[in-house]
Design an enzyme around this catalytic site. Structure first.
Site, PDB file in Angstrom:
ATOM      1  N   HIS A 212      71.951   6.546 189.059  1.00  0.00           N
ATOM      2  CA  HIS A 212      72.115   6.385 187.613  1.00  0.00           C
ATOM      3  C   HIS A 212      71.961   4.921 187.226  1.00  0.00           C
ATOM      4  O   HIS A 212      72.496   4.042 187.897  1.00  0.00           O
ATOM      5  CB  HIS A 212      73.491   6.880 187.170  1.00  0.00           C
ATOM      6  CG  HIS A 212      73.729   8.331 187.435  1.00  0.00           C
ATOM      7  ND1 HIS A 212      74.984   8.913 187.395  1.00  0.00           N
ATOM      8  CD2 HIS A 212      72.867   9.332 187.754  1.00  0.00           C
ATOM      9  CE1 HIS A 212      74.879  10.204 187.671  1.00  0.00           C
ATOM     10  NE2 HIS A 212      73.607  10.475 187.899  1.00  0.00           N
ATOM     11  N   GLU A 217      70.800  -1.585 179.280  1.00  0.00           N
ATOM     12  CA  GLU A 217      70.289  -2.847 179.806  1.00  0.00           C
ATOM     13  C   GLU A 217      68.847  -3.078 179.360  1.00  0.00           C
ATOM     14  O   GLU A 217      68.105  -2.129 179.085  1.00  0.00           O
ATOM     15  CB  GLU A 217      70.349  -2.848 181.338  1.00  0.00           C
ATOM     16  CG  GLU A 217      71.735  -2.659 181.914  1.00  0.00           C
ATOM     17  CD  GLU A 217      72.645  -3.834 181.637  1.00  0.00           C
ATOM     18  OE1 GLU A 217      72.129  -4.913 181.271  1.00  0.00           O
ATOM     19  OE2 GLU A 217      73.865  -3.667 181.786  1.00  0.00           O
ATOM     20  N   GLU A 237      69.422   0.197 195.109  1.00  0.00           N
ATOM     21  CA  GLU A 237      70.129   1.460 194.941  1.00  0.00           C
ATOM     22  C   GLU A 237      69.581   2.561 195.850  1.00  0.00           C
ATOM     23  O   GLU A 237      70.323   3.410 196.342  1.00  0.00           O
ATOM     24  CB  GLU A 237      70.072   1.904 193.483  1.00  0.00           C
ATOM     25  CG  GLU A 237      70.851   1.023 192.536  1.00  0.00           C
ATOM     26  CD  GLU A 237      72.335   0.958 192.877  1.00  0.00           C
ATOM     27  OE1 GLU A 237      72.880   1.957 193.375  1.00  0.00           O
ATOM     28  OE2 GLU A 237      72.943  -0.095 192.662  1.00  0.00           O
ATOM     29  N   HIS A 246      76.608  -2.283 201.922  1.00  0.00           N
ATOM     30  CA  HIS A 246      76.191  -3.670 201.731  1.00  0.00           C
ATOM     31  C   HIS A 246      76.132  -4.413 203.056  1.00  0.00           C
ATOM     32  O   HIS A 246      76.907  -4.150 203.966  1.00  0.00           O
ATOM     33  CB  HIS A 246      77.174  -4.399 200.815  1.00  0.00           C
ATOM     34  CG  HIS A 246      77.102  -3.907 199.411  1.00  0.00           C
ATOM     35  ND1 HIS A 246      78.210  -3.711 198.633  1.00  0.00           N
ATOM     36  CD2 HIS A 246      76.035  -3.551 198.647  1.00  0.00           C
ATOM     37  CE1 HIS A 246      77.836  -3.272 197.443  1.00  0.00           C
ATOM     38  NE2 HIS A 246      76.523  -3.165 197.437  1.00  0.00           N
ATOM     39  N   ALA A 357      62.077  29.648 214.666  1.00  0.00           N
ATOM     40  CA  ALA A 357      62.557  30.830 213.954  1.00  0.00           C
ATOM     41  C   ALA A 357      61.458  31.884 213.943  1.00  0.00           C
ATOM     42  O   ALA A 357      60.262  31.563 213.917  1.00  0.00           O
ATOM     43  CB  ALA A 357      62.971  30.474 212.528  1.00  0.00           C
ATOM     44  N   ASP A 463      54.323  22.734 216.933  1.00  0.00           N
ATOM     45  CA  ASP A 463      55.604  22.259 216.420  1.00  0.00           C
ATOM     46  C   ASP A 463      56.327  23.317 215.601  1.00  0.00           C
ATOM     47  O   ASP A 463      57.555  23.386 215.589  1.00  0.00           O
ATOM     48  CB  ASP A 463      55.392  21.007 215.564  1.00  0.00           C
ATOM     49  CG  ASP A 463      54.744  19.884 216.358  1.00  0.00           C
ATOM     50  OD1 ASP A 463      55.087  19.731 217.538  1.00  0.00           O
ATOM     51  OD2 ASP A 463      53.892  19.161 215.795  1.00  0.00           O
TER      52      ASP A 463
END
Length: 499
Positions: A212, A217, A237, A246, A357, A463
């Site tokens: 967000h 701004e 972000e 950080h 699968a 694969d």
């Protein structure tokens, strides 16, 4: 908002009114805080960012003895000389635009930190649901595409833009209180916030990965313009959306003061070695070009796929990490966004991704779907009353018990069109199975290079693969996708390479 979603807030701390006359003091001397308001601002700042403990149960704390070490810890994070004194350099850093998440974790510093969660897949979808008023949607899209590409260039990640639908990362330009508990406060305050990736053990959908930005701004596209540099903020972000905290290394995009400091607003941000090491430790070094395929290419060409499956009700699913995506049976493009595997296949509890699968009938009165994970497999039946998949009683089981041979971690399992014999593939070997607990036929495994199918014997492994309801097979091998028609499997003219 549920407490399961962790959030990072990018916040501006005003440099003028916050510190007043203190900001004019000499940079190398300790600054006495004679005014109570200034002292309270200092305590508020250091408490907010984790350098001082917050009062508990309403009891006030005497911070006098704690201040020197707290200031020193802050200076360590800011890469300033660790004097433990409140000098002008320290006040200047405290007044810089920065990210609002706490810095200090009360643990040994590392140059980069992870949030503890990451995406369990390499292909992520994103969209922008709302835009700022003063920039066109096309201008904003270019910025985000460039920022996502910057991260994709150095690791095995692919970011696919979608204009609508359910996606992994949803981006919005918002104002004020926008419903997630972290309100924006207008121009010059909070800039943006981003959510960490989903925790694999959290089964509910939250705002994981979403980003967000404050629409109030003045977002700029040019580094020479005044305002908030959109690219630099977005690059920072996205790092949070990928699972990075950080870094305390100046120059890192993930440094709290990196992307939005006054100095960097007029410089295009670049990923540092610290940022590259951090994201590669989560998603690996870039080893494949699959994630660089054109956005106009086939879905199977541009997305990472662990396994493919056609269920008894002819739904097609692509498995990727902890998620599964339903594909349109005609276009093979996603019908909706990705879901947790357990949302589509209830009872699936493995922390590992699906290896292979297949749907298979054998000697059962009905066709069932099998998910192979390591040494185990899950068997699902279609509940005709609600058209949903149901885990059969007693599963998962060991592959050796149900399929009669001591192999595991298959690359793919599939059926040929027109037949009902499952084929197991691992590396360059394959097994034709009897379809019973007796296991594969006695003269297997064989090498793919020995296959009578002129197409298969040229592949360096399979694969993922699945049988479409129209009788054609799709194969993924290395970085290529193939479609094989079954008029004559010996005729390579029936082979179509998709990428």
């Amino acid at each position: 908002m549920s407490s399961g979603a962790r959030i990072l807030v990018l916040v501006l701390v005003g440099s003028g009114s916050l510190w007043g006359q203190v900001a004019q003091s000499h940079p190398t001397r300790s600054t006495p805080l004679s005014q109570p308001a200034q002292h309270n601002q200092l305590l508020k700042y250091l408490t907010k960012y984790g350098y001082l403990p917050a009062p508990s149960d309403g009891n006030a704390l005497d911070y006098t003895s704690l201040l020197p070490s707290a200031i020193q810890e802050f200076q360590d994070m800011a890469r300033l000389p660790k004097t433990g004194e409140l000098n002008e350099d320290t006040i200047t850093m405290m007044s810089q635009p920065r990210c609002g998440v706490q810095d200090w974790t009360r643990s040994r510093w590392r140059r980069f930190l992870h949030s503890g969660s990451k995406w369990r897949k390499h292909s992520l979808t994103w969209k922008i649901s709302s835009f700022p008023d003063h920039l066109s949607s096309s201008q904003v899209l270019v910025v985000f595409k460039d920022a996502f590409k910057t991260w994709a260039n150095i690791t095995n990640l692919y970011f696919e833009y979608r204009s609508a639908g359910v996606v992994d990362i949803e981006i919005k330009f918002l104002t004020g209180d926008h419903g997630d508990g972290y309100r924006f406060d207008g121009k010059g305050g909070v800039l943006a916030h981003a959510f960490y990736p989903p925790d694999p053990f959290t089964k509910t959908r939250l705002s994981f990965g979403d980003l967000h930005l404050d629409a109030s701004e003045t977002w700029t596209l040019n580094t020479n313009d005044d305002g908030e540099n959109l690219y630099n903020t977005v690059l920072h972000e996205i790092g949070h959306s990928l699972g990075l905290k950080h870094s305390n290394a100046p120059g890192s995009v993930m440094w709290p003061w990196s992307a939005d400091s006054a100095a960097s607003q007029h410089t295009q941000a670049k990923l540092s070695s610290d940022d590259i090491i951090a994201v590669q430790s989560l998603y690996g070094e870039k080893t494949s070009n699959r994630y660089e395929k054109s956005e106009n290419s086939h879905f199977l060409c541009r997305m990472h796929v662990d396994a493919l499956l056609t269920t008894p009700n002819n739904k097609i699913y692509s498995f990727n990490g902890a998620t599964v995506t339903e594909l349109n049976s005609t276009t093979l493009e996603p019908v909706f966004g990705s879901q947790l595997i357990s949302e589509v296949f209830p009872g699936f509890e493995s922390d590992d991704s699906v290896d292979a699968a297949v749907s298979y009938k054998g000697f059962w009165p009905y066709e069932a779907s099998y998910l192979f994970v390591g040494h185990q497999y899950y068997r699902y039946s279609l509940n005709t009353s609600d058209n949903q998949m149901t885990l059969d009683i007693g599963y998962p089981k060991n592959i050796s018990l149900g399929w009669g041979f001591n192999e595991s971690h298959f690359d793919s399992v599939y059926k040929y069109g027109g037949g009902n014999t499952p084929v197991f593939v691992k590396g360059l070997k394959y097994w034709m199975h009897t379809g019973t607990s007796h296991g594969p036929y006695w003269n297997y495994p064989k090498m793919l290079s020995m296959s009578p199918n002129l197409f298969l014997n040229s592949l360096a492994g399979i694969d993922a693969a699945f049988l479409h309801k129209n009788g054609t097979n799709y194969f993924l091998s290395d970085e290529h996708a193939y479609l094989l028609h079954h008029d004559d499997i010996m005729d390579t003219k029936n082979l179509q390479q998709l990428c």
